[in-house]
Design a protein around this motif. Structure first.
Motif, short mmCIF file in Angstrom:
data_model
loop_
_atom_site.label_atom_id
_atom_site.label_comp_id
_atom_site.label_asym_id
_atom_site.label_seq_id
_atom_site.Cartn_x
_atom_site.Cartn_y
_atom_site.Cartn_z
N UNK A 120 0.82 -1.20 0.00
CA UNK A 120 0.00 0.00 0.00
C UNK A 120 0.86 1.26 0.00
N UNK A 121 0.25 2.35 -0.43
CA UNK A 121 0.87 3.67 -0.43
C UNK A 121 1.64 3.92 0.86
N UNK A 122 2.86 4.44 0.72
CA UNK A 122 3.66 4.75 1.90
C UNK A 122 4.50 3.61 2.43
N UNK A 123 4.31 2.41 1.89
CA UNK A 123 5.14 1.28 2.32
C UNK A 123 6.58 1.55 1.86
N UNK A 124 7.54 1.26 2.76
CA UNK A 124 8.94 1.54 2.47
C UNK A 124 9.48 0.79 1.27
N UNK A 125 8.82 -0.30 0.89
CA UNK A 125 9.28 -1.05 -0.29
C UNK A 125 9.02 -0.29 -1.58
N UNK A 126 8.28 0.82 -1.48
CA UNK A 126 8.06 1.67 -2.65
C UNK A 126 8.94 2.90 -2.67
N UNK A 127 9.81 3.05 -1.69
CA UNK A 127 10.64 4.25 -1.63
C UNK A 127 11.69 4.23 -2.73
#
Length: 443
Positions: free
Chosen positions: A100-107
């Motif tokens: 989901x939005x904001x998950x560190x795996x998307x940084x």
């Protein structure tokens, strides 16, 4: 509820952060049936935010449709938050966590999140998911999982796809870029315009929906210059409608269906923060507090999106004293959310004519009062808390030819009540707002 003969009912299903909400609405936007299917929001580590995608994105919408029990519905459409992503097998069943939005795996390392959605977040979701489920049949966001469960069609709307840039460009999924992140373009869902027919579930057409915030906007009535739309969900979203696009550092600017623009953005000072406060504090009546004896929260438990775009920012509580109780701390939490609304409005530099609040949080009266007190303006509370689902129900009408223009959804807007700011709170709240800004500048 027993179907009424002659009703042109459509269904909207909204996949939210903590629940799937669904409504059946008639031609005038009156909700004739509603349901809510809760699901778990998983935070396995401080920088993680995920769903059991099978529970929330596949089984949740199916259960919601079943509980509405409207076999007479003409069509159904799904809205969902963005970005989101999971891996699926050949039967469209999720086989990895729903990111989901904001998950560190998307940084994105070294890249500030300064666009209307963090540029590259969905792509980084794909990189992680493809590496952890390399044999998956597909990599789909939440609405694609739901649409496949309903109609056997993995399809998402163009607005959702555009938030996946650089994976998606003006012509479609970019095969070269997708390959750089570990997937083929064919493993991503089909993309269609909101309000178009995508398939069938029973006798009902399955229509392409849209992003939850867009669906909320459609039926909010906050379309005129100076209107402020405050979406009170797990995420707090503030949009100020302006006649022309303008750029303000830290804020997002997006076009609207009416030809105007909106400036503002999303904050973590919504239900995610307030829900945590509710869990850790004893009960207390936030409305029974001395206006001059309230501490100040800096509400950034998971970093902050707009206007700081800082995932490492953290919360603090300032000005505590022995006389403070749970009620004072609760009031401070609601005020902090209201302060974020005021801050985003002031940063926009736009003239404000009215504030419209929508979303499930509008049923939390102390929250609405705090927004009115913090901004010093009346807050018009939407008549339907499930605004994203209602907007999706309107898009479903378009798919069966019952509507021709997306802007006509504004006729479904209703106001349940108006919450006025209280004179006794104006001065002390103003003082605390100045302290709130000081705390924010300490980072």
């Amino acid at each position: 509820m027993t179907p009424v003969s002659g009703e042109e009912v459509t269904i909207g299903i909204d996949i939210g952060t903590t629940a799937v909400k669904a409504v059946a609405a008639d031609a005038d936007g009156r909700v004739v049936a509603r349901t809510r299917i809760p699901h778990q929001l998983r935070v396995p580590a401080p920088d993680r935010l995920e769903h059991d995608a099978d529970e929330a994105w596949r089984r949740g919408p199916l259960a919601a449709l079943n509980q509405l029990a409207r076999p007479d519905a003409l069509a159904v459409a799904v809205s969902a938050m963005v970005p989101s992503l999971t891996a699926v097998d050949a039967d469209g069943r999720p086989i990895s966590p729903g990111l989901l939005y904001g998950d560190g795996r998307g940084r994105v390392p070294g890249t500030p999140a300064d666009g209307p959605f963090p540029v590259g977040e969905a792509a980084e979701f794909l990189r992680w998911t493809a590496a952890h489920a390399p044999d998956a049949a597909g990599y789909w966001p939440a609405p694609a999982v739901a649409n496949y469960a309903l109609a056997g069609q993995a399809v998402v709307d163009f607005p959702t796809a555009f938030t996946a840039a650089p994976l998606f460009d003006a012509t479609g999924w970019n095969a070269e870029v997708c390959g750089q992140y570990g997937a083929t373009a064919g493993q991503l869902p089909r993309v269609e315009a909101p309000g178009t027919a995508a398939g069938q579930v029973g006798d009902a057409v399955v229509a392409v929906g849209a992003i939850d915030a867009l669906c909320e906007q459609l039926v909010s009535g906050a379309d005129n210059a100076g209107d402020v739309l405050v979406l009170c969900g797990t995420t707090l979203i503030v949009w100020v409608t302006v006649p022309e696009a303008q750029q303000v550092p830290g804020l997002w600017t997006i076009p609207t269906a009416t030809g105007m623009s909106q400036i503002g953005g999303a904050s973590n000072a919504g239900g995610l923060f307030l829900g945590w406060v509710d869990r850790v504090l004893a009960p207390g009546n936030a409305d029974a507090v001395d206006p001059r004896r309230v501490p100040v929260w800096s509400p950034y438990l998971r970093g902050e999106r707009t206007p700081f775009h800082d995932p490492d920012r953290r919360g603090m509580l300032d000005g505590l004293e022995l006389g403070h109780d749970a009620a004072a701390l609760r009031r401070a939490a609601f005020e902090a959310s209201g302060f974020v609304v005021r801050q985003l409005i002031e940063l926009s530099g736009a003239g404000v004519t009215r504030i419209v609040a929508a979303g499930g949080g509008t049923r939390v009266l102390p929250w609405m009062q705090a927004i009115a007190d913090a901004t010093g303006r009346p807050v018009q509370v939407s008549g339907v808390a499930e605004g994203a689902a209602l907007g999706a129900a309107f898009l479903a009408r378009m798919a069966v030819g019952k509507e021709s223009a997306i802007t006509d959804a504004a006729r479904w807007a209703t106001v349940e009540r108006v919450v006025e700011p209280r004179a006794a709170w104006v001065e002390p709240v103003g003082e605390r707002y100045r302290r709130f800004l000081e705390l924010a500048s300490l980072r």
